[in-house]
Enzyme design. Sequence first.
Site, PDB file in Angstrom:
ATOM      1  CD  GLU A 196     -64.990 -35.178 -30.061  1.00 63.90           C
ATOM      2  OE1 GLU A 196     -66.192 -34.917 -30.280  1.00 63.90           O
ATOM      3  OE2 GLU A 196     -64.623 -36.175 -29.418  1.00 63.90           O
ATOM      4  CB  SER A 215     -66.295 -46.555 -26.467  1.00 63.57           C
ATOM      5  OG  SER A 215     -67.246 -46.564 -27.524  1.00 63.57           O
TER       6      SER A 215
HETATM    7  I1  8IG Z   1     -73.298 -40.079 -27.835  1.00 64.10           I
HETATM    8  O1  8IG Z   1     -69.949 -35.858 -30.384  1.00 64.10           O
HETATM    9  C1  8IG Z   1     -71.615 -39.130 -28.301  1.00 64.10           C
HETATM   10  N1  8IG Z   1     -70.449 -39.593 -27.895  1.00 64.10           N
HETATM   11  N2  8IG Z   1     -66.214 -37.838 -28.665  1.00 64.10           N
HETATM   12  N3  8IG Z   1     -68.099 -36.825 -29.521  1.00 64.10           N
HETATM   13  C2  8IG Z   1     -67.523 -37.811 -28.797  1.00 64.10           C
HETATM   14  N4  8IG Z   1     -68.224 -38.771 -28.207  1.00 64.10           N
HETATM   15  C3  8IG Z   1     -69.549 -38.748 -28.363  1.00 64.10           C
HETATM   16  C4  8IG Z   1     -70.211 -37.774 -29.085  1.00 64.10           C
HETATM   17  C5  8IG Z   1     -69.440 -36.754 -29.710  1.00 64.10           C
HETATM   18  N5  8IG Z   1     -71.514 -38.039 -29.039  1.00 64.10           N
END
Ligand code: 8IG
Length: 275
Positions: A196, A215
């Site tokens: 993000e 997920s």
């Molecule tokens: I590990 O900060 C992991 N997966 N969207 N954002 C999103 N997915 C993630 C993040 C994160 N850290």
Amino acid sequence: MQTSHPLDDEDVDPFAVARIAAGQLAEATGVERHDLALTLGSGWAKAADLIGETVATIPATEIHGFSAPALTGHVGTLRSVLLPNGKHALVIGARTHFYEGHGVRRVVHSVRTAAAAGATTMILTNGAGGIKEHWTPGTPVLIGDHINLTAASPLEGATFIDLTDLYSARLRAVARGVQPDLDEGVYVQFRGPHYETPAEVQMAKTIGGHIVGMSTALEAIAARQAGMEVLGFSLITNLAAGISPEPLSHAEVLQAGKDAEPVISELLARVVAAI
Ligand code: 8IG
């Protein structure tokens, strides 16, 4: 590019594909029926070794409808594990992510296969970003609810499913019985695969989110549709973008997962034993 994946044909019933997969799984593992299933995301893989005795390990690609994993560090296997209490657990180490672009049917195929194999409990785990500043990398968090920002659903047509108590209060209480100080949060599923922006993280926070990831929410919906009881855990491997002054690095995320793995795997094994 796979050209003839069974779930890419819109006329094919995805539940029929899952039933075929469950039949193949029973044959390949020698286990007729699985009682519960666990999807092990980043950082959680070691739990498979702790929860019981592995009866069979099957490359996921040998089972109908499964795809090769897109990410290194993810094991593309399905494992049948005999728990000390005599129950059979299906350990899914081969998650298909929505950001891979193969559609929701492929994302939730493992969950539907687990349900078709008899599983009535679905435990979903992931690595994720944390919005609460006190969640240092390596903190496991219970998922209390989710916000699905993928603009997609595993439900097709006019299929209305109640998602009140999607993440079972009963199972969350079981988890807290194992670790009373376990924190809980609302998981926000973004499409990814980019992380993000800080502004998007602030949006997630404003609308009630505490955890950001790519997920779980779509899988949880499919599990509920299949009548399963759902339990979700996030391993906070990084503070979400803008929450910490540091930029996000995938290497850092993997390292935090590795460091926390023994502790959270032990937690998950104890929760599974208590279910
Ligand atoms: I590990 O900060 C992991 N997966 N969207 N954002 C999103 N997915 C993630 C993040 C994160 N850290």
